[in-house]
Motif scaffolding. Structure first.
Motif, mmCIF file in Angstrom:
data_model
loop_
_atom_site.group_PDB
_atom_site.id
_atom_site.type_symbol
_atom_site.label_atom_id
_atom_site.label_comp_id
_atom_site.label_asym_id
_atom_site.label_seq_id
_atom_site.Cartn_x
_atom_site.Cartn_y
_atom_site.Cartn_z
ATOM 1 N N LEU A 1 5.243 53.848 -39.423
ATOM 2 C CA LEU A 1 4.103 53.101 -39.565
ATOM 3 C C LEU A 1 4.331 51.616 -39.098
ATOM 4 C CD1 LEU A 1 1.218 53.021 -40.261
ATOM 5 C CD2 LEU A 1 1.920 52.348 -42.732
ATOM 6 N N MET A 2 5.500 50.987 -39.340
ATOM 7 C CA MET A 2 5.788 49.819 -38.788
ATOM 8 C C MET A 2 6.250 49.639 -37.516
ATOM 9 S SD MET A 2 7.488 47.694 -42.070
ATOM 10 C CE MET A 2 8.716 48.986 -42.472
ATOM 11 N N ASP A 3 6.562 50.603 -36.998
ATOM 12 C CA ASP A 3 6.817 50.911 -35.328
ATOM 13 C C ASP A 3 5.410 51.025 -34.775
ATOM 14 O OD1 ASP A 3 9.339 50.603 -35.658
ATOM 15 O OD2 ASP A 3 9.991 52.310 -35.440
ATOM 16 N N GLU A 4 4.888 51.696 -35.248
ATOM 17 C CA GLU A 4 3.283 52.079 -34.572
ATOM 18 C C GLU A 4 2.528 50.626 -34.719
ATOM 19 O OE1 GLU A 4 -0.933 54.179 -35.759
ATOM 20 O OE2 GLU A 4 1.275 55.146 -36.633
ATOM 21 N N MET A 5 2.623 49.877 -35.765
ATOM 22 C CA MET A 5 1.782 48.840 -35.816
ATOM 23 C C MET A 5 2.227 47.737 -35.083
ATOM 24 S SD MET A 5 0.691 48.464 -39.645
ATOM 25 C CE MET A 5 2.436 48.376 -40.230
ATOM 26 N N LYS A 6 3.670 47.817 -34.679
ATOM 27 C CA LYS A 6 4.155 46.610 -33.766
ATOM 28 C C LYS A 6 3.800 46.989 -32.586
ATOM 29 C CE LYS A 6 8.482 46.924 -33.220
ATOM 30 N NZ LYS A 6 9.915 46.861 -33.091
ATOM 31 N N THR A 7 3.249 48.163 -32.188
ATOM 32 C CA THR A 7 2.808 48.599 -30.837
ATOM 33 C C THR A 7 1.290 48.236 -30.668
ATOM 34 O OG1 THR A 7 4.605 50.377 -30.624
ATOM 35 C CG2 THR A 7 2.787 50.655 -29.189
ATOM 36 N N THR A 8 0.657 48.681 -31.671
ATOM 37 C CA THR A 8 -0.984 48.574 -31.626
ATOM 38 C C THR A 8 -1.295 47.047 -31.864
ATOM 39 O OG1 THR A 8 -1.141 49.582 -33.802
ATOM 40 C CG2 THR A 8 -1.051 50.917 -31.952
ATOM 41 N N GLY A 9 -0.366 46.431 -32.655
ATOM 42 C CA GLY A 9 -0.744 45.081 -32.996
ATOM 43 C C GLY A 9 -1.606 45.324 -34.702
ATOM 44 N N ASP A 10 -1.823 46.424 -35.218
ATOM 45 C CA ASP A 10 -2.467 46.323 -36.421
ATOM 46 C C ASP A 10 -1.694 46.040 -37.634
ATOM 47 O OD1 ASP A 10 -4.552 47.734 -34.984
ATOM 48 O OD2 ASP A 10 -3.855 49.547 -35.358
ATOM 49 N N GLU A 11 -2.476 45.694 -38.601
ATOM 50 C CA GLU A 11 -1.571 44.991 -39.893
ATOM 51 C C GLU A 11 -1.951 45.945 -41.198
ATOM 52 O OE1 GLU A 11 1.055 43.988 -41.322
ATOM 53 O OE2 GLU A 11 0.969 42.174 -40.110
ATOM 54 N N ILE A 12 -1.010 45.913 -42.101
ATOM 55 C CA ILE A 12 -1.393 46.500 -43.591
ATOM 56 C C ILE A 12 -1.173 45.309 -44.375
ATOM 57 C CG2 ILE A 12 -1.010 48.727 -43.059
ATOM 58 C CD1 ILE A 12 1.391 48.478 -44.558
ATOM 59 N N HIS A 13 -2.072 45.127 -45.399
ATOM 60 C CA HIS A 13 -2.059 44.235 -46.612
ATOM 61 C C HIS A 13 -1.478 44.778 -47.890
ATOM 62 C CE1 HIS A 13 -4.902 42.761 -43.702
ATOM 63 N NE2 HIS A 13 -4.305 41.774 -43.722
ATOM 64 N N GLY A 14 -1.659 46.216 -48.114
ATOM 65 C CA GLY A 14 -1.082 46.776 -49.540
ATOM 66 C C GLY A 14 -0.832 48.213 -48.918
ATOM 67 N N VAL A 15 -0.034 48.654 -49.961
ATOM 68 C CA VAL A 15 0.589 49.981 -49.972
ATOM 69 C C VAL A 15 0.476 50.555 -51.327
ATOM 70 C CG1 VAL A 15 2.533 51.530 -49.711
ATOM 71 C CG2 VAL A 15 2.276 49.675 -48.232
#
Length: 773
Positions: A231-245
């Motif tokens: 998920l973090m690798d994907e977000m690094k590519t797309t520029g998205d972010e998460i604030h909670g899990v």
């Protein structure tokens, strides 16, 4: 008689009937006794649950045994492994096939197929079943046809409480306007997953929280770790972010915690909020505030509740409450330590009910390098110290300074005789090759601390080409320089010794050929098995988790070693051939540089061999590997520049640029050492042909006239150790005495010739002129 006969038959028939009835009574009594014995073998309660290998089921075992003892009922526990679906089906099938049945079952189904077998078990034997832990949902209402009741936690309640905690943390306390949350859950085949995710969505429905990722996972926390890495690798590519899990239990949350902690996402002001349930993780994570909150859920209370319902059925033949829940109150960092839970008339400290461990011990990590885009973000990677990179830039700067300064001074002193006779074209190529070779150090001095994998792939390709082509340019230039000298002085091939002019073009094939061969090998390497940046494993723990890794340039093919070995052999061949040429021209080292060329080439051979051996021995030590490669590039180039170019420029700087060795004297000594000129024709460093003694037509090594040639021959054969004054007369313009003694008067006087290694050789013997560039 008929009476008497009738009486006899009647009595006989009556006796048979009595015997039959007695036998039937005995069979019934034995059957009843056997049935009674079978019934006595069956326990009151059979519990089918996961084994003790994880904390929550272990607490369930303890609670069942404790409650059965308290209520004085017999209990048999049949485990299904660590949520092993295959074993669960096997145990349930054995229960279906068994003649010995308990009075009631307490079962924790681990998946939907297990629930279907529970229905078959009830239909076959009619034994009541109390389901534990997994409340039937709307999509499994058919379960109520065979269930007596349910005892356990409310998945919906605890998931709803998790949603309330997420709202409280992200919106009320942190003030994030549109927070994004990832949900990590149980396997999709597990009934609790659907209940939990539905309740969590409903709990946050009236807030601005958005669930960006809903991920059903396999059991345990390693799948959660892997999922967060992806998920973090994907977000690094797309520029998205998460604030909670949100995790459906704290055991799952551990995997997410460790992945986020590896990336440093739990300490900064924008740390990811972690919310779990079940309180079966690590207590110190909650205590330190890295986990915002959880819900209290006790397997001990769940077991107590199930046995209480079973005993009610055994006592009364029915149960008053079909669905009974254990408490699932919210516990946060601020409240968990003093929380008390009331249940079934007793009080329990929340901390005692939870199945968490007191201290966090890492249990997850990367199993495969390919699981992460950059494995070094999650494991301990062996980096090259920054100080070594700085040292690499310094030595590269030293070489750059020497080369650029050399080019400038060569241009300034290009007309000096020392530079002219040393062939400026070759000197310039040596400096260019050294510049190219040195540039490889810049591209070696990179790793994934400051560069992306794409940049590192290009760097790996760049430094191999720069190192190989730069060294080949330098080496073949020296070889071409020696080959030109050899051709001029007439050593070796008899077909070439009659040439009176050897141009740069004539020997440029060495340079072009060497570079072309290098380029072909490097191109094939780049196409077949490209040299690129890879992360390789250095060590693993007993669970096969990667502990250490290193980044390096490498090829993935099985025969990757072929290409560098071929390059090594090619470069060694050129270096050895250059040394042979330098040895063959050693007698003219004062004007041909053969001695310094030999020293330089031999130095390159030693460096190449030592570097190859040390690289093979460096193994996993990336720092040593870098030092060896950078040192080789630096020492090889600085050696060539200092030994070949440096002495000429030093003479020019000190005002001795026009003082050159006495060519005639040098050639004179060389001729004496060679014993005699026995061939029909000889060529000297000047490029002139020397006829044999039979023709009585000699050309001198310095380009003098025929009379002086006879004088040189006499000196070379009879008096090599002539005085300095004689050498000066022979090499200067004072040649008339020798001419008068040695040559009869001729109507045409010979004109002197000039030697110029920079590109042309002029011959004016017999009034003719020959030149070449």
């Amino acid at each position: 008689m008929r009476l008497s006969g009738f009486g006899y038959n009647s009595v006989h028939a009556s006796s048979s009937m009595v015997l039959f009835l007695l036998l039937l009574v005995q069979v019934c009594v034995c059957g009843t006794r056997a049935q009674s014995e079978i019934s006595s073998l069956a326990p009151d309660i059979v519990a089918i649950i996961p084994d003790r290998s994880t904390a929550y089921p272990n607490g369930l075992h303890n609670g069942l045994l404790s409650s059965a003892t308290r209520y004085n009922v017999s209990l048999e526990i049949r485990d299904v492994g660590d949520f092993d679906t295959g074993k669960s089906l096997l145990v349930l099938q054995e229960a279906i096939d068994s003649e010995i049945q308990p009075k009631i079952y307490c079962i924790w189904p681990v998946d939907i197929p297990s629930r279907q077998l529970m229905k078959e078990l009830y239909d076959t034997h009619g034994v009541p079943i109390i389901q534990m832990n997994q409340l039937p949902g709307e999509d499994s209402a058919w379960e109520w046809d065979h269930l007596l009741g349910y005892a356990g936690p409310s998945d919906a309640l605890r998931a709803s409480n998790a949603g309330l905690m997420m709202i409280d943390s992200l919106i009320k306390k942190r003030g994030i306007s549109n927070p994004k949350v990832a949900a990590l859950g149980y396997p999709g085949t597990y009934g609790g997953y659907h209940l939990s995710i539905a309740a969590f969505r409903q709990s946050i429905a009236n807030s601005s929280i958005e669930i960006t990722h809903d991920l059903p996972l396999d059991w345990g926390n390693q799948p959660a770790y892997d999922a967060m890495v992806r998920l973090m690798d994907e977000m690094k590519t797309t520029g998205d972010e998460i604030h909670g899990v949100y995790a459906m239990d704290d055991n799952i949350l551990i995997g997410a915690y460790e992945a986020l902690n590896d990336r440093g996402r739990l300490d900064a002001h924008d740390a990811v909020t972690l919310v779990g349930t079940v309180c079966n993780g690590h207590r110190d994570i909650l205590g330190q505030g890295k986990q915002y909150g959880t819900t209290i859920q006790s397997p001990f209370l769940e077991a107590k509740l199930a046995v209480d319902s079973a005993v009610e059925y055994l006592t009364t033949g029915n149960i008053t409450e079909i669905i009974r829940f254990t408490p699932n109150p919210i516990a946060t960092t601020e409240t968990w330590e003093t929380m008390v839970v009331e249940f079934l008339g007793e009080s329990y400290v929340a901390d005692a009910l939870c199945t968490w461990t007191l201290q966090h011990e890492r249990t997850n990590g990367l199993k495969n390098i390919e699981d992460a885009e950059d494995a070094c973000e999650y494991v301990d990677c062996l980096y090259i110290p920054e100080g070594l990179f700085l040292a690499g830039y310094v030595v590269a700067g030293i070489n750059y300074t020497l080369c650029v300064l050399g080019v400038v001074l060569l241009y300034i002193y290009r007309k000096k005789k020392v530079v002219s006779i040393a062939q400026p074209f070759f000197l310039g190529l040596i400096l260019v090759g050294a510049l190219v070779d040195t540039t490889s150090i810049i591209f070696m001095s990179r790793d994934n601390l400051g560069y992306s994998n794409e940049n590192l792939d290009r760097s790996c390709m760049a430094w191999t080409w720069l190192l190989g082509m730069g060294q080949m340019m330098t080496t073949t230039t020296l070889v071409a320089k020696m080959a030109r000298v050899k051709a001029v002085i007439g050593i070796g091939d008899r077909a070439a010794i009659r040439r009176t002019s050897v141009t740069v073009r004539d020997v440029s094939g060495f340079i072009v050929g060497g570079l072309v061969l290098d380029a072909i090998i490097l191109t094939v390497w780049a196409v077949q098995d490209p040299y690129h940046w890879t992360i390789s494993v250095v060590s693993r723990d007993f669970e096969d988790t990667i502990l250490q890794a290193r980044g390096e340039c490498s090829s993935n093919g099985e025969n990757y070693w072929i290409y560098p070995v071929v390059l090594l052999l090619l470069h060694l061949t050129v270096l050895i051939y250059g040394n042979i040429l330098a040895w063959q021209t050693r007698r003219f080292h004062q004007i041909s540089d053969s001695r310094m060329v030999a020293v330089s080439l031999f130095n390159s051979i030693q460096l190449l061999m030592v570097a190859a051996i040390m690289l093979s021995l460096s193994d996993d030590n990336v720092a040593i590997s870098y030092v060896v490669r950078a040192s080789y590039a630096f020492l090889n180039n600085v050696g060539v520049v200092v030994l070949i170019v440096g002495p000429k420029l030093y003479k020019c700087i000190t005002g001795k640029g026009d003082i050159i060795p006495n060519i005639h004297a040098v050639a004179s000594r060389a001729a004496g050492n060679r014993a005699s000129f026995n061939d029909d024709h000889h060529t000297h460093v000047s490029g002139f042909a020397v006829p044999s003694q039979r023709t009585q037509n000699y050309s001198t090594v310095s380009g003098l006239d025929q009379g002086s040639s006879r004088a040189f021959k006499a000196i070379s054969e009879n008096d090599v150790d002539q005085t300095q004054s004689q050498r000066k007369r022979l090499s200067g313009n004072a040649t008339s005495d020798y001419t008068k003694r040695s040559v009869p008067e001729s109507p045409q006087e010979s004109k002197p010739s000039r030697v110029d290694f920079s590109g042309s050789i002029n011959n004016t013997v017999d009034g003719s002129k020959s030149s070449g560039q």
